[in-house]
Write a protein that holds these residues in place. Structure first.
Motif, PDB file in Angstrom:
ATOM      1  N   GLY A  20     -57.103  21.126 -47.825  1.00 56.53           N
ATOM      2  CA  GLY A  20     -58.087  20.055 -47.877  1.00 56.53           C
ATOM      3  C   GLY A  20     -58.521  19.765 -49.293  1.00 56.53           C
ATOM      4  N   ALA A  21     -58.510  18.490 -49.641  1.00 59.07           N
ATOM      5  CA  ALA A  21     -58.877  18.092 -51.001  1.00 59.07           C
ATOM      6  C   ALA A  21     -60.367  18.275 -51.262  1.00 59.07           C
ATOM      7  CB  ALA A  21     -58.475  16.641 -51.239  1.00 59.07           C
ATOM      8  N   THR A  22     -61.154  18.371 -50.202  1.00 60.07           N
ATOM      9  CA  THR A  22     -62.606  18.461 -50.372  1.00 60.07           C
ATOM     10  C   THR A  22     -63.121  19.874 -50.099  1.00 60.07           C
ATOM     11  OG1 THR A  22     -62.935  17.757 -48.089  1.00 60.07           O
ATOM     12  CG2 THR A  22     -62.944  16.034 -49.794  1.00 60.07           C
ATOM     13  N   THR A  23     -62.307  20.865 -50.358  1.00 58.75           N
ATOM     14  CA  THR A  23     -62.719  22.250 -50.130  1.00 58.75           C
ATOM     15  C   THR A  23     -63.775  22.648 -51.149  1.00 58.75           C
ATOM     16  OG1 THR A  23     -60.549  22.819 -49.254  1.00 58.75           O
ATOM     17  CG2 THR A  23     -61.935  24.641 -49.987  1.00 58.75           C
ATOM     18  N   ARG A  24     -64.865  23.240 -50.643  1.00 65.22           N
ATOM     19  CA  ARG A  24     -65.929  23.768 -51.502  1.00 65.22           C
ATOM     20  C   ARG A  24     -66.104  25.238 -51.193  1.00 65.22           C
ATOM     21  NH1 ARG A  24     -70.424  19.552 -49.846  1.00 65.22           N
ATOM     22  NH2 ARG A  24     -69.651  20.425 -47.925  1.00 65.22           N
ATOM     23  N   PHE A  25     -66.380  26.012 -52.216  1.00 68.59           N
ATOM     24  CA  PHE A  25     -66.558  27.446 -52.081  1.00 68.59           C
ATOM     25  C   PHE A  25     -68.019  27.787 -52.346  1.00 68.59           C
ATOM     26  CE2 PHE A  25     -62.220  26.586 -53.148  1.00 68.59           C
ATOM     27  CZ  PHE A  25     -61.511  27.404 -52.305  1.00 68.59           C
ATOM     28  N   HIS A  26     -68.533  28.783 -51.610  1.00 69.69           N
ATOM     29  CA  HIS A  26     -69.941  29.158 -51.712  1.00 69.69           C
ATOM     30  C   HIS A  26     -70.074  30.677 -51.825  1.00 69.69           C
ATOM     31  CE1 HIS A  26     -70.915  25.089 -50.346  1.00 69.69           C
ATOM     32  NE2 HIS A  26     -69.994  25.272 -49.420  1.00 69.69           N
ATOM     33  N   SER A  27     -71.038  31.109 -52.616  1.00 72.48           N
ATOM     34  CA  SER A  27     -71.396  32.521 -52.717  1.00 72.48           C
ATOM     35  C   SER A  27     -72.811  32.683 -52.191  1.00 72.48           C
ATOM     36  CB  SER A  27     -71.337  32.980 -54.185  1.00 72.48           C
ATOM     37  OG  SER A  27     -71.869  34.282 -54.303  1.00 72.48           O
TER      38      SER A  27
END
Length: 81
Positions: A20-27
């Motif tokens: 997915g081009a709109t992948t976001r990662f979170h901590s």
């Protein structure tokens, strides 16, 4: 997963990319583990942080299960098992 250096890399360390081009990662604790836009995790201090990835999908966002990182912990400790 046991990581022996300071970074977890997508496509390496047994971490697969989320499509997915709109992948976001979170901590869960950015002061302990910072996540770059490409999913690279960097340990900043000893502690614990859950890392998740979220990508757009129909009918709603798809969120990965968390990967828990324990920077500074003994890899043989029970919490790292």
């Amino acid at each position: 997963m046991v990581v022996r250096d300071d970074a977890v890399r997508v496509g390496a360390d047994h971490v697969l990319p989320v499509l997915g081009a709109t992948t976001r990662f979170h901590s869960s604790d950015p002061a302990t583990v910072a996540i770059g836009p490409d999913g690279t995790a960097l340990a900043l201090r000893p502690g614990r942080a859950d890392v998740t990835a979220e990508t757009a999908s129909a009918p709603g966002p798809l969120t990965s299960p968390p990967v828990t990182l324990f920077p500074g912990a003994d890899p043989d400790a029970a919490e790292c098992a």
